[in-house]
Design a protein around this motif. Structure first.
Motif, PDB file in Angstrom:
ATOM      1  N   SER A 140       0.783  -1.251   0.000  1.00 12.33           N
ATOM      2  CA  SER A 140       0.000   0.000   0.000  1.00 12.33           C
ATOM      3  C   SER A 140       0.809   1.293   0.000  1.00 12.33           C
ATOM      4  CB  SER A 140      -0.944   0.019   1.208  1.00 12.33           C
ATOM      5  OG  SER A 140      -1.748  -1.121   1.185  1.00 12.33           O
ATOM      6  N   SER A 141       2.113   1.220   0.263  1.00 14.22           N
ATOM      7  CA  SER A 141       2.899   2.459   0.273  1.00 14.22           C
ATOM      8  C   SER A 141       4.339   2.159  -0.149  1.00 14.22           C
ATOM      9  CB  SER A 141       2.908   3.082   1.675  1.00 14.22           C
ATOM     10  OG  SER A 141       3.677   2.275   2.541  1.00 14.22           O
ATOM     11  N   GLY A 142       5.013   3.203  -0.588  1.00 14.16           N
ATOM     12  CA  GLY A 142       6.418   3.061  -0.959  1.00 14.16           C
ATOM     13  C   GLY A 142       7.248   2.581   0.223  1.00 14.16           C
ATOM     14  N   THR A 143       6.895   3.035   1.409  1.00 11.85           N
ATOM     15  CA  THR A 143       7.602   2.610   2.616  1.00 11.85           C
ATOM     16  C   THR A 143       7.525   1.096   2.774  1.00 11.85           C
ATOM     17  OG1 THR A 143       7.220   4.689   3.784  1.00 11.85           O
ATOM     18  CG2 THR A 143       7.504   2.736   5.154  1.00 11.85           C
ATOM     19  N   GLY A 180      19.627   9.512   0.299  1.00 13.59           N
ATOM     20  CA  GLY A 180      18.646   8.690  -0.430  1.00 13.59           C
ATOM     21  C   GLY A 180      17.392   8.493   0.411  1.00 13.59           C
ATOM     22  N   TRP A 181      16.227   8.574  -0.227  1.00  9.28           N
ATOM     23  CA  TRP A 181      14.952   8.517   0.486  1.00  9.28           C
ATOM     24  C   TRP A 181      14.210   7.234   0.115  1.00  9.28           C
ATOM     25  CZ3 TRP A 181      13.226  11.481   4.339  1.00  9.28           C
ATOM     26  CH2 TRP A 181      11.908  11.269   4.759  1.00  9.28           C
ATOM     27  N   HIS A 182      13.886   6.422   1.117  1.00  8.61           N
ATOM     28  CA  HIS A 182      13.157   5.177   0.834  1.00  8.61           C
ATOM     29  C   HIS A 182      11.951   5.012   1.744  1.00  8.61           C
ATOM     30  CE1 HIS A 182      16.541   4.327  -1.718  1.00  8.61           C
ATOM     31  NE2 HIS A 182      17.375   4.411  -0.699  1.00  8.61           N
ATOM     32  N   GLY A 183      11.501   6.115   2.351  1.00 10.04           N
ATOM     33  CA  GLY A 183      10.285   6.056   3.150  1.00 10.04           C
ATOM     34  C   GLY A 183      10.543   6.161   4.639  1.00 10.04           C
ATOM     35  N   ALA A 184       9.567   5.675   5.420  1.00  9.26           N
ATOM     36  CA  ALA A 184       9.513   5.993   6.847  1.00  9.26           C
ATOM     37  C   ALA A 184      10.070   4.912   7.764  1.00  9.26           C
ATOM     38  CB  ALA A 184       8.052   6.253   7.226  1.00  9.26           C
ATOM     39  N   GLN A 213      18.699  10.203  -7.580  1.00 12.47           N
ATOM     40  CA  GLN A 213      18.474  10.391  -6.146  1.00 12.47           C
ATOM     41  C   GLN A 213      17.956  11.789  -5.832  1.00 12.47           C
ATOM     42  OE1 GLN A 213      21.228   8.768  -2.992  1.00 12.47           O
ATOM     43  NE2 GLN A 213      21.339  10.914  -2.411  1.00 12.47           N
ATOM     44  N   ARG A 214      16.680  11.871  -5.446  1.00 13.35           N
ATOM     45  CA  ARG A 214      16.009  13.150  -5.171  1.00 13.35           C
ATOM     46  C   ARG A 214      16.038  14.004  -6.432  1.00 13.35           C
ATOM     47  NH1 ARG A 214      12.795  12.689  -1.558  1.00 13.35           N
ATOM     48  NH2 ARG A 214      12.637  10.911  -2.913  1.00 13.35           N
ATOM     49  N   SER A 215      17.063  14.869  -6.597  1.00 15.10           N
ATOM     50  CA  SER A 215      17.172  15.597  -7.863  1.00 15.10           C
ATOM     51  C   SER A 215      18.575  15.419  -8.452  1.00 15.10           C
ATOM     52  CB  SER A 215      16.850  17.083  -7.647  1.00 15.10           C
ATOM     53  OG  SER A 215      17.558  17.578  -6.542  1.00 15.10           O
ATOM     54  N   VAL A 254      10.148   4.499  -6.892  1.00 14.93           N
ATOM     55  CA  VAL A 254       8.888   5.097  -6.441  1.00 14.93           C
ATOM     56  C   VAL A 254       8.652   6.444  -7.142  1.00 14.93           C
ATOM     57  CG1 VAL A 254       7.729   6.106  -4.417  1.00 14.93           C
ATOM     58  CG2 VAL A 254       8.776   3.845  -4.247  1.00 14.93           C
ATOM     59  N   VAL A 255       9.716   7.213  -7.322  1.00 12.33           N
ATOM     60  CA  VAL A 255       9.588   8.494  -8.044  1.00 12.33           C
ATOM     61  C   VAL A 255       9.798   8.299  -9.547  1.00 12.33           C
ATOM     62  CG1 VAL A 255      10.727  10.725  -8.432  1.00 12.33           C
ATOM     63  CG2 VAL A 255      10.172   9.995  -6.104  1.00 12.33           C
ATOM     64  N   THR A 256      10.791   7.497  -9.917  1.00 13.50           N
ATOM     65  CA  THR A 256      11.227   7.454 -11.320  1.00 13.50           C
ATOM     66  C   THR A 256      10.384   6.539 -12.204  1.00 13.50           C
ATOM     67  OG1 THR A 256      12.812   5.748 -10.650  1.00 13.50           O
ATOM     68  CG2 THR A 256      13.636   8.012 -10.819  1.00 13.50           C
ATOM     69  N   GLY A 279       5.741   3.035  -6.765  1.00 17.65           N
ATOM     70  CA  GLY A 279       4.734   3.651  -5.905  1.00 17.65           C
ATOM     71  C   GLY A 279       4.102   4.772  -6.702  1.00 17.65           C
ATOM     72  N   LYS A 280       3.912   5.894  -6.061  1.00 18.50           N
ATOM     73  CA  LYS A 280       3.384   7.131  -6.654  1.00 18.50           C
ATOM     74  C   LYS A 280       2.736   6.978  -8.036  1.00 18.50           C
ATOM     75  CE  LYS A 280       6.806   9.858  -4.050  1.00 18.50           C
ATOM     76  NZ  LYS A 280       6.315  10.716  -3.016  1.00 18.50           N
ATOM     77  N   THR A 281       3.533   6.888  -9.122  1.00 21.21           N
ATOM     78  CA  THR A 281       2.971   6.941 -10.488  1.00 21.21           C
ATOM     79  C   THR A 281       2.038   5.784 -10.799  1.00 21.21           C
ATOM     80  OG1 THR A 281       5.156   6.147 -11.032  1.00 21.21           O
ATOM     81  CG2 THR A 281       4.522   8.289 -11.943  1.00 21.21           C
TER      82      THR A 281
HETATM   83  C1  LIG Z   1      12.047   7.463  -3.644  1.00 19.10           C
HETATM   84  C2  LIG Z   1      10.995   7.203  -2.611  1.00 19.10           C
HETATM   85  N1  LIG Z   1      10.918   5.999  -2.041  1.00 19.10           N
HETATM   86  C3  LIG Z   1       9.985   5.703  -1.129  1.00 19.10           C
HETATM   87  C4  LIG Z   1       9.081   6.641  -0.707  1.00 19.10           C
HETATM   88  C5  LIG Z   1       8.061   6.302   0.337  1.00 19.10           C
HETATM   89  O1  LIG Z   1       6.807   6.215  -0.220  1.00 19.10           O
HETATM   90  P1  LIG Z   1       5.499   6.423   0.700  1.00 19.10           P
HETATM   91  O2  LIG Z   1       5.481   7.851   1.093  1.00 19.10           O
HETATM   92  O3  LIG Z   1       4.385   5.995  -0.209  1.00 19.10           O
HETATM   93  O4  LIG Z   1       5.650   5.505   1.858  1.00 19.10           O
HETATM   94  C6  LIG Z   1       9.123   7.924  -1.261  1.00 19.10           C
HETATM   95  C7  LIG Z   1       8.174   8.964  -0.822  1.00 19.10           C
HETATM   96  O5  LIG Z   1       8.296  10.120  -1.099  1.00 19.10           O
HETATM   97  C8  LIG Z   1      10.102   8.216  -2.233  1.00 19.10           C
HETATM   98  O6  LIG Z   1      10.198   9.439  -2.782  1.00 19.10           O
END
Ligand SMILES: Cc1ncc(COP(=O)(O)O)c(C=O)c1O
Length: 433
Positions: free
Chosen positions: A112-115, A140-144, A209-211, A238-240, A263-265
């Motif tokens: 249900s979520s990228g996390t 690098g961002w991979h969620g919570a 990664q991010r930008s 999730v972003v790309t 995720g997202k898209t």
């Molecule tokens: C690259 C990336 N991975 C994972 C996530 C986590 O996704 P979610 O917010 O759906 O848990 C995000 C959220 O912004 C993200 O940008």
């Protein structure tokens, strides 16, 4: 609703919602508002004020808001029921669509979520390799989850490979299983991969990664070193995914991982994510395996939700049309060129970095290729720009990425540039925020 009504709603939000917001994003008080609806490239607050939206729900609304095809598909699905827990037609069709589009795709598991997606991918990699450590990149961002919230936004450059937790409440022992390497530094990453090969289950990376775009050779080096050392390479797409190309970062940069998280898209704005990739790794999550190793628990009440799947399918159907990716690069390109020109005119070192429909403004005159470089930029100036744009009805992220949709028009960009000229005149460099 008038301004008094808005003020009352904001007071109620402050009273009942922790932090008066929904997560880490609290709008600064001078521009705080409550959104009511979205249509195309615009969102409207409860007072009826219209904003051109460059936040797009933090990325999912790649078609723009309330796209006709998505709305009618979702309405039809909702009238047939909201969730079943068991198999349903939309999720099977979406599985086929994503697996066929993903260069590493052989099988898929939804959640249900990228996390949840990155958390489960890491767990699968640990189960598959019988190893425990993971390597992620600074910034690098991979969620919570606890493994993801390590050196994502450290205030100082990280002392690689030691992870710095971004949140209290994370057991120290989790951080000890996470190695940190700088992005775009293939030598440090490959040294860590070979030195820790016996303990390292996975390398997880946002390929863009991010930008920050990957320099030629960086992803190739990760692929080679992971393959040589029995380590799973996970792309966080999730972003790309379906955004910077139909085949995401894998297609764009030509390097194929073992697993990719979406995720997202693919969600059409509803809760949905997926882990896609090599069937033998995904097979760890086959419930028929439960009593045998390697088995990974990856499940959830709304996994494979038919409403989310329907929205995702309708979105992907539009992204499959000719000319979509050309448009997703062209319109943002106009904003980048225009904003940088205004910056130069005003003597500000403004640059927008990124890839196609994801750009981020930085106030810095040097090259930005790593997370440490981003720390050299004037973050307060970026924050001021965000606030000044929102004051002028352009919804910019506050010191973050800008997202572009297929609904953004040349007229939206021209209007944004007109506004930016005035907004940028208010930006002062070198002021502490
Ligand atoms: C690259 C990336 N991975 C994972 C996530 C986590 O996704 P979610 O917010 O759906 O848990 C995000 C959220 O912004 C993200 O940008």
């Amino acid at each position: 609703m008038d301004d008094t009504g808005l003020k009352r709603l904001l007071e109620k939000a402050d009273q009942y919602l922790t932090g008066g917001c929904l997560g880490s994003f609290r709008m600064p008080d001078e521009v705080a508002t409550v959104f009511h609806r979205g249509e195309g490239s615009k969102i409207y607050d409860v007072t009826g004020r219209e904003y051109i939206d460059f936040v797009l729900g933090s990325g999912p609304m790649i078609l723009g808001h309330a796209h006709r095809d998505v709305v009618s598909a979702v309405q039809a699905q909702v009238s047939r029921g909201s969730t079943f827990y068991g198999l349903n037609e939309p999720i099977i069709h979406l599985a086929e669509r994503v697996v066929e589009a993903s260069p590493c795709g052989e099988a898929i598991r939804f959640n249900s979520s990228g996390t949840e997606g990155t958390f489960s991918a890491l767990r699968m990699a640990r189960a598959f390799t019988s190893k425990e450590k993971i390597l992620k990149f600074e910034g690098g961002w991979h969620g919570a989850h606890d493994y993801a919230q390590q050196s994502t936004t450290p205030p100082e450059p990280t002392d690689s490979p030691i992870a710095v937790a971004d949140s209290h409440g994370i057991p120290r022992v989790v951080g000890q299983t996470v190695l940190i390497s700088p992005f775009n530094d293939p030598d440090t990453a490959t040294d860590l991969i070979s030195s820790y090969a016996g303990d390292l289950a996975a390398v997880i990376v946002e390929p863009f990664q991010r930008s920050l775009t990957p320099e030629p050779g960086f992803l190739e080096a990760l692929r080679e070193a992971t393959q040589a050392n029995g380590v799973i390479l996970i792309y966080d797409e999730v972003v790309t995914g379906f955004r910077i190309a139909w085949g995401g970062a894998q297609e764009k940069y030509g390097v194929i991982p073992d697993l990719a998280v979406y995720g997202k898209t693919i969600s059409g704005g509803y809760p949905l994510a997926a882990i896609c990739g090599r069937a033998e790794i995904l097979a760890c999550a086959d419930p028929r395996r439960k009593s045998k190793a390697p088995y990974t628990f990856v499940s959830g009440t709304t996994n494979g939700n038919p409403v989310s799947a329907t929205a995702g399918l309708a979105t992907i159907d539009i992204l499959a049309k000719d000319g979509v990716y050309e448009q997703l690069y062209e319109i943002p390109g106009r904003l980048k060129v225009g904003l940088e020109a205004i910056g130069r005119e005003l003597g500000l070192p403004l640059q927008l970095i990124g890839e196609g429909p994801v750009l981020q403004p930085f106030f810095y005159d040097g090259e930005i290729r790593t997370y440490s470089d981003t720390l050299k930029a004037d973050s307060n100036a970026a924050r001021q720009l965000g606030i000044e744009m929102i004051k002028r009805n352009i919804f910019f992220n506050i010191n973050g990425k800008l997202y572009f949709s297929l609904a953004h028009t040349e007229q939206d960009i021209d209007l944004t540039l007109d506004v930016a000229k005035e907004a940028l005149k208010q930006v002062e460099m070198g002021v502490d925020g």
